[in-house]
Scaffold this motif. Sequence first.
Motif, short mmCIF file in Angstrom:
data_model
loop_
_atom_site.label_atom_id
_atom_site.label_comp_id
_atom_site.label_asym_id
_atom_site.label_seq_id
_atom_site.Cartn_x
_atom_site.Cartn_y
_atom_site.Cartn_z
N ALA A 14 54.01 -19.96 92.43
CA ALA A 14 54.67 -18.72 91.29
C ALA A 14 56.37 -18.76 92.31
O ALA A 14 55.85 -19.03 93.36
CB ALA A 14 54.40 -17.54 90.87
N ALA A 15 56.79 -18.91 91.77
CA ALA A 15 58.62 -18.08 92.59
C ALA A 15 57.97 -16.74 93.28
O ALA A 15 57.03 -15.64 93.06
CB ALA A 15 59.69 -18.25 91.70
N PHE A 16 58.44 -16.66 94.97
CA PHE A 16 58.37 -15.49 95.28
C PHE A 16 59.41 -13.94 94.59
O PHE A 16 60.13 -13.74 94.67
CB PHE A 16 58.64 -16.32 96.62
CG PHE A 16 57.79 -14.90 98.17
CD1 PHE A 16 56.75 -14.61 98.19
CD2 PHE A 16 58.60 -13.45 98.18
CE1 PHE A 16 56.27 -14.03 99.12
CE2 PHE A 16 58.15 -12.71 98.92
CZ PHE A 16 57.40 -12.30 99.54
N LYS A 17 58.17 -13.08 94.43
CA LYS A 17 59.14 -11.52 94.04
C LYS A 17 59.64 -11.06 94.61
O LYS A 17 58.71 -11.14 95.70
CB LYS A 17 58.67 -11.15 92.93
CG LYS A 17 58.49 -13.05 91.23
CD LYS A 17 57.44 -12.16 90.10
CE LYS A 17 56.21 -11.75 90.55
NZ LYS A 17 55.58 -13.01 90.57
N LEU A 54 64.32 -14.13 103.61
CA LEU A 54 64.02 -14.75 102.51
C LEU A 54 65.28 -14.96 101.57
O LEU A 54 64.95 -15.97 100.96
CB LEU A 54 63.05 -13.58 100.84
CG LEU A 54 61.39 -13.62 101.87
CD1 LEU A 54 61.23 -12.19 101.22
CD2 LEU A 54 61.08 -14.78 101.62
N LYS A 55 66.19 -13.97 101.62
CA LYS A 55 67.89 -14.33 101.02
C LYS A 55 68.19 -16.04 101.69
O LYS A 55 67.99 -15.97 101.24
CB LYS A 55 68.60 -13.42 102.21
CG LYS A 55 69.81 -13.78 101.27
CD LYS A 55 70.81 -12.09 101.73
CE LYS A 55 72.42 -12.58 101.13
NZ LYS A 55 72.62 -13.33 101.82
N ASN A 56 67.86 -16.38 103.01
CA ASN A 56 68.46 -17.05 103.78
C ASN A 56 67.32 -18.43 103.21
O ASN A 56 67.88 -19.72 102.89
CB ASN A 56 68.02 -17.33 105.48
CG ASN A 56 68.27 -16.73 105.57
OD1 ASN A 56 70.21 -16.34 105.06
ND2 ASN A 56 68.70 -15.90 107.25
N SER A 60 68.67 -21.51 100.51
CA SER A 60 68.89 -22.99 101.41
C SER A 60 68.66 -24.01 100.46
O SER A 60 68.27 -23.81 99.59
CB SER A 60 67.84 -23.03 102.91
OG SER A 60 67.68 -24.12 103.40
N ASN A 61 69.21 -25.47 100.40
CA ASN A 61 68.75 -26.53 99.81
C ASN A 61 67.83 -27.79 100.51
O ASN A 61 67.54 -28.17 100.31
CB ASN A 61 69.60 -27.13 99.53
CG ASN A 61 70.44 -28.40 101.11
OD1 ASN A 61 70.39 -27.55 101.49
ND2 ASN A 61 71.35 -28.93 100.34
N ASP A 62 67.24 -26.85 101.96
CA ASP A 62 66.40 -27.74 102.25
C ASP A 62 65.15 -27.16 102.91
O ASP A 62 64.20 -27.21 103.76
CB ASP A 62 66.83 -27.91 103.67
CG ASP A 62 66.66 -27.42 104.83
OD1 ASP A 62 66.64 -25.75 104.26
OD2 ASP A 62 66.57 -27.63 106.48
N LYS A 63 64.90 -25.76 101.75
CA LYS A 63 63.76 -25.15 101.99
C LYS A 63 62.78 -24.59 100.42
O LYS A 63 63.92 -24.54 99.12
CB LYS A 63 63.59 -24.07 102.55
CG LYS A 63 64.03 -24.47 104.67
CD LYS A 63 64.24 -22.55 104.90
CE LYS A 63 64.94 -22.45 106.29
NZ LYS A 63 65.91 -24.28 106.44
N PHE A 64 61.40 -24.55 100.85
CA PHE A 64 60.91 -24.20 99.61
C PHE A 64 59.90 -22.95 99.52
O PHE A 64 58.85 -23.43 100.13
CB PHE A 64 60.58 -25.29 98.56
CG PHE A 64 61.31 -26.20 97.48
CD1 PHE A 64 61.92 -25.44 96.39
CD2 PHE A 64 61.82 -26.88 97.84
CE1 PHE A 64 63.44 -26.38 95.47
CE2 PHE A 64 62.58 -27.94 97.52
CZ PHE A 64 63.44 -27.53 96.08
N MET A 65 60.18 -22.02 98.93
CA MET A 65 58.93 -21.19 98.95
C MET A 65 57.73 -20.44 97.60
O MET A 65 58.61 -20.17 96.70
CB MET A 65 58.99 -20.07 100.08
CG MET A 65 57.22 -18.97 99.87
SD MET A 65 58.27 -17.79 101.59
CE MET A 65 57.13 -16.74 100.82
N GLY A 78 48.82 -16.25 98.81
CA GLY A 78 49.29 -16.00 100.12
C GLY A 78 50.41 -17.12 99.76
O GLY A 78 51.09 -16.49 98.67
N ILE A 79 50.63 -17.78 100.58
CA ILE A 79 51.66 -18.27 100.41
C ILE A 79 52.29 -20.17 101.22
O ILE A 79 51.29 -20.38 101.51
CB ILE A 79 53.78 -17.54 101.14
CG1 ILE A 79 53.29 -17.67 102.93
CG2 ILE A 79 53.75 -16.27 101.22
CD1 ILE A 79 54.19 -17.14 103.97
N THR A 80 53.35 -20.85 100.43
CA THR A 80 53.28 -21.62 100.76
C THR A 80 54.93 -21.98 100.66
O THR A 80 54.64 -22.30 99.69
CB THR A 80 51.59 -22.66 99.73
OG1 THR A 80 52.04 -24.21 100.49
CG2 THR A 80 51.77 -22.91 98.45
N GLY A 81 54.40 -23.48 100.58
CA GLY A 81 56.27 -23.96 100.39
C GLY A 81 56.55 -25.23 101.68
O GLY A 81 55.71 -25.97 102.09
#
Length: 183
Positions: A14-17, A54-56, A60-65, A78-81
């Motif tokens: 899911a989107a990181f909130k 997280l703001k950065n 960004s257009n070269d990162k997804f989390m 956890g986190i992934t991306g």
Amino acid sequence: MIKNLLNGSKIELAAFKDADLTYLEKWYNDIYFLRNFDMIPAFPRSSQELNFTLKNLRESNDKFMFSINSIENGKIIGITGFENILWNNGTATIYIGIGDKNYIGCGIGNEALHLTLEFGFEELNLHKIQLTVLSYNKPAIRLYEKSGFKKEGTYREFIYRDGTRYDMYLYGILRSEWEATIK
């Protein structure tokens, strides 16, 4: 039929909130988590520092989390991306970290990795996904190899921890190799 790329049997991506920041701050103050997740010195980070990161990332257009959430209770575990996405080459670096220790060793990492790879190959149309892992992180290495990643190289004695030098391994998986693992 269109499949839901982000849902598995135990977890969903899911989107990181902003509310998840509390958990991220806890994990970034857990030396064990950091020493397996990142190459930088394992120093604690405040929510303010992480919020800036997280703001950065969001701009960004070269990162997804993604947050990795338990389907059973909706809790972030956890986190992934992806980072370092080179759109013209169709390549990216994947990362994954299970921060909630109650979910380690029960297949969550495997499912999260599968869903993230599926998103990368099927939604982002990547050709190759790569990662780095430290030689002492044996559970992660087993997971990556089981998922079809191939060892592509070694940065010898790359990191110094607790009086010992460890190698960093480079792994990669091509879209065709991943497709062969899901048939």
